[in-house]
Design a protein around this motif. Structure first.
Motif, short mmCIF file in Angstrom:
data_model
loop_
_atom_site.label_atom_id
_atom_site.label_comp_id
_atom_site.label_asym_id
_atom_site.label_seq_id
_atom_site.Cartn_x
_atom_site.Cartn_y
_atom_site.Cartn_z
N CYS A 225 1.25 -1.68 0.01
CA CYS A 225 -0.24 0.16 0.04
C CYS A 225 1.09 0.95 -0.21
CB CYS A 225 -0.90 -0.33 1.59
SG CYS A 225 -2.19 1.29 1.29
N ALA A 226 1.12 2.03 -1.28
CA ALA A 226 1.63 3.19 -1.14
C ALA A 226 0.83 4.34 -0.65
CB ALA A 226 1.95 3.13 -2.57
N GLU A 227 -0.49 4.38 0.30
CA GLU A 227 -1.04 6.03 0.82
C GLU A 227 -0.66 5.39 1.46
OE1 GLU A 227 -2.37 8.66 -1.69
OE2 GLU A 227 -2.68 9.20 1.06
N HIS A 233 -0.50 1.14 8.01
CA HIS A 233 -0.34 1.26 6.45
C HIS A 233 0.55 0.58 6.24
CE1 HIS A 233 1.51 2.81 2.95
NE2 HIS A 233 2.36 3.66 3.74
N ALA A 234 2.03 0.23 7.06
CA ALA A 234 3.37 -0.60 6.47
C ALA A 234 3.41 -1.99 6.46
CB ALA A 234 4.46 0.51 7.51
N LYS A 235 2.26 -2.28 7.14
CA LYS A 235 2.28 -3.63 7.21
C LYS A 235 1.12 -4.07 6.00
CE LYS A 235 4.27 -4.76 11.27
NZ LYS A 235 4.90 -5.35 12.42
N MET A 236 0.78 -3.13 5.47
CA MET A 236 -0.58 -3.18 4.33
C MET A 236 0.49 -3.58 3.28
SD MET A 236 -3.76 -1.87 3.38
CE MET A 236 -4.84 -1.80 2.22
N GLN A 237 0.45 -5.24 3.03
CA GLN A 237 1.54 -5.87 1.85
C GLN A 237 0.27 -6.99 0.89
OE1 GLN A 237 4.98 -6.56 3.14
NE2 GLN A 237 5.71 -4.90 4.60
N PHE A 238 1.49 -7.42 0.08
CA PHE A 238 0.42 -8.56 -0.77
C PHE A 238 1.84 -9.41 -1.71
CE2 PHE A 238 -0.61 -7.23 -4.61
CZ PHE A 238 -0.14 -4.70 -4.20
N SER A 303 -3.13 -22.99 1.89
CA SER A 303 -2.96 -22.17 0.55
C SER A 303 -1.53 -21.10 0.71
CB SER A 303 -3.61 -21.91 -0.45
OG SER A 303 -4.96 -21.30 -0.68
N ARG A 304 -1.99 -20.53 1.34
CA ARG A 304 -1.43 -19.17 0.77
C ARG A 304 -0.14 -18.67 1.62
NH1 ARG A 304 -6.61 -15.70 3.77
NH2 ARG A 304 -8.52 -16.46 2.42
N LEU A 305 0.91 -18.03 0.97
CA LEU A 305 2.22 -17.68 1.49
C LEU A 305 2.31 -17.06 2.58
CD1 LEU A 305 3.24 -16.81 -2.66
CD2 LEU A 305 3.73 -19.43 -1.02
N THR A 306 0.88 -16.10 3.16
CA THR A 306 1.70 -15.28 4.25
C THR A 306 1.00 -14.83 4.92
OG1 THR A 306 0.51 -13.02 2.95
CG2 THR A 306 3.12 -13.82 2.47
N LEU A 307 0.54 -14.31 5.84
CA LEU A 307 -0.29 -13.65 7.01
C LEU A 307 -0.45 -12.68 6.99
CD1 LEU A 307 -0.44 -17.33 9.27
CD2 LEU A 307 -1.56 -16.94 7.98
N GLY A 308 -1.65 -12.38 7.89
CA GLY A 308 -1.36 -10.77 7.63
C GLY A 308 -1.11 -10.09 7.11
N THR A 328 0.05 -8.15 18.66
CA THR A 328 1.31 -8.44 19.28
C THR A 328 1.77 -8.34 17.98
OG1 THR A 328 1.26 -10.47 18.86
CG2 THR A 328 1.07 -9.58 21.09
N ILE A 329 1.10 -8.46 16.79
CA ILE A 329 1.81 -8.83 15.63
C ILE A 329 1.48 -6.93 14.53
CG2 ILE A 329 2.43 -10.21 13.36
CD1 ILE A 329 1.98 -12.76 15.46
N LYS A 330 0.59 -6.57 14.61
CA LYS A 330 -0.25 -6.20 14.13
C LYS A 330 -1.41 -5.38 14.84
CE LYS A 330 -1.44 -5.30 9.25
NZ LYS A 330 -2.21 -6.37 8.17
#
Ligand code: CUA
Length: 356
Positions: A225-227, A233-238, A303-308, A328-330
């Protein structure tokens, strides 16, 4: 024009020296800043200068053209600055004793350097920008694949409407053809960016923006996420998983399946814990009475590669940590901590791991 006066040599020399120190100081600041900026980029960041698709390659080319022109202007201006700082010394040793003759380049210099050259540079950048926009525009053939992505604080819902598949935080695409991505937001403004495949585009609530993703080769590409959209916000990835047509078709077919009915007693116990908890008010598992839509669809969670939302690797330990206390993670995300005993957690994990 000032003439050298007897007795003032000492003063003029120290004045020139301080100018020299100023010049060296300026150069040191520029070099230091440049090194500091280079040092800021961690090596794991996906770089838009390492494009893996034709659209991203076009954006990278435009960047290099702008960087080259900017660097050229910077070097010329710095050269003139140094000439201005140090060039005067020679005048001081002039036999006529001229010490302070201003560099009089005349109005023609101002016209050329101040108006014509900047206009030419802007024109060059403008023309290359037009070319880039044409490449990034909608492809001539209609896209055979539409993916809808909705941004939420702080995760991504991913839907394949024609195939009736819903997933989260992971987008699968076939390589070698542009894929249409329709973007919107369920709350605040987000921004969708896969640096190696495309340029940034805003995700606005109540509006749909369209972009085309195209990967030239198979791979896993990171998206962000670039906004700025809140505390996480910094932990909104995919991730974007680009694969061959056959692999993509097989993935779609698997995602269309509902969750398997548990056979193993531990898995069945885990399913009962899941369906009897508050999980089902936010999460959906196709084929069960968990139909919540406030959080990610979990039908094929395993089946997904990541969590959160791209934050941690999807493995048993991380999943356990996320379920016990996602705060604690997010911190600030909408999922509350759970209060399960050790055996209950193990059963729940066993169930969630069957959601392939
Ligand atoms: Cu979503 Cu930043």
């Amino acid at each position: 024009m000032a003439r050298l006066q007897p007795g003032c040599c000492q003063g003029m020399t120290s004045h020139s020296l301080s100018r020299g120190r100023l010049g060296i100081g300026l150069v040191a600041i520029f070099v230091g800043l440049s090194l500091a900026l280079v040092g800021c980029a961690p090596s794991t960041t996906p770089s838009m200068l390492d494009p893996r698709g034709p659209r991203a390659a076009e954006i990278a080319s435009l960047w290099w053209i702008m960087f080259g022109l900017g660097a050229l202007v910077f070097l010329v201006v710095m050269g003139m600055l140094l000439w201005g700082l140090f060039g005067r010394r020679r005048n001081q040793q002039d036999e006529r004793g001229v010490i302070d003759e201003p560099a009089n380049l005349g109005p023609r210099f101002i016209t050329v350097a101040g108006a014509i050259i900047p206009a030419v540079i802007i024109l060059i950048v403008f023309l290359f920008t037009l070319r880039t926009l044409a490449v990034l525009a909608a492809p001539n053939e209609p896209s055979r694949l539409l993916i809808e992505v909705v941004g939420y604080q702080w995760w991504w819902e991913v839907r394949y409407p024609d195939q009736q598949v819903t997933t989260a935080n992971e987008i699968h695409i076939p390589i070698g053809r542009p894929v249409e991505i329709a973007l919107t937001s369920g709350d605040v403004i987000h921004n969708f960016w896969v640096p190696q495949l495309m340029g940034k585009i805003d995700m606005n609530p109540g509006q749909t923006n369209t972009v085309w993703l195209e990967a030239a080769e198979p791979g896993v590409y990171y998206g962000v996420c670039a906004e700025f959209c809140g505390i996480q916000h910094a932990k909104m990835q995919f991730v974007v998983v680009a694969e061959t047509e056959e692999q993509f078709a097989a993935w779609l077919a698997r995602q269309r399946q509902p969750a398997p009915e548990p056979v193993d007693p531990l898995v069945r116990q885990g399913q009962q814990i899941f369906l009897g908890s508050a999980c089902i008010y936010c999460h959906r598992v196709a084929g069960t009475n968990a139909t919540g839509n406030l959080g990610p669809d979990l039908t094929h969670l395993a089946s997904r590669l990541t969590l959160g939302a791209g934050v941690i690797e999807n493995n048993r330990g991380n999943l356990a940590g996320w379920i016990v206390n996602p705060q604690t993670i997010k911190p600030g995300n909408k999922m509350p901590a759970t209060n399960l005993s050790g055996p209950e957690l193990q059963a729940l994990l066993a169930y969630l791991e069957t959601l392939q």
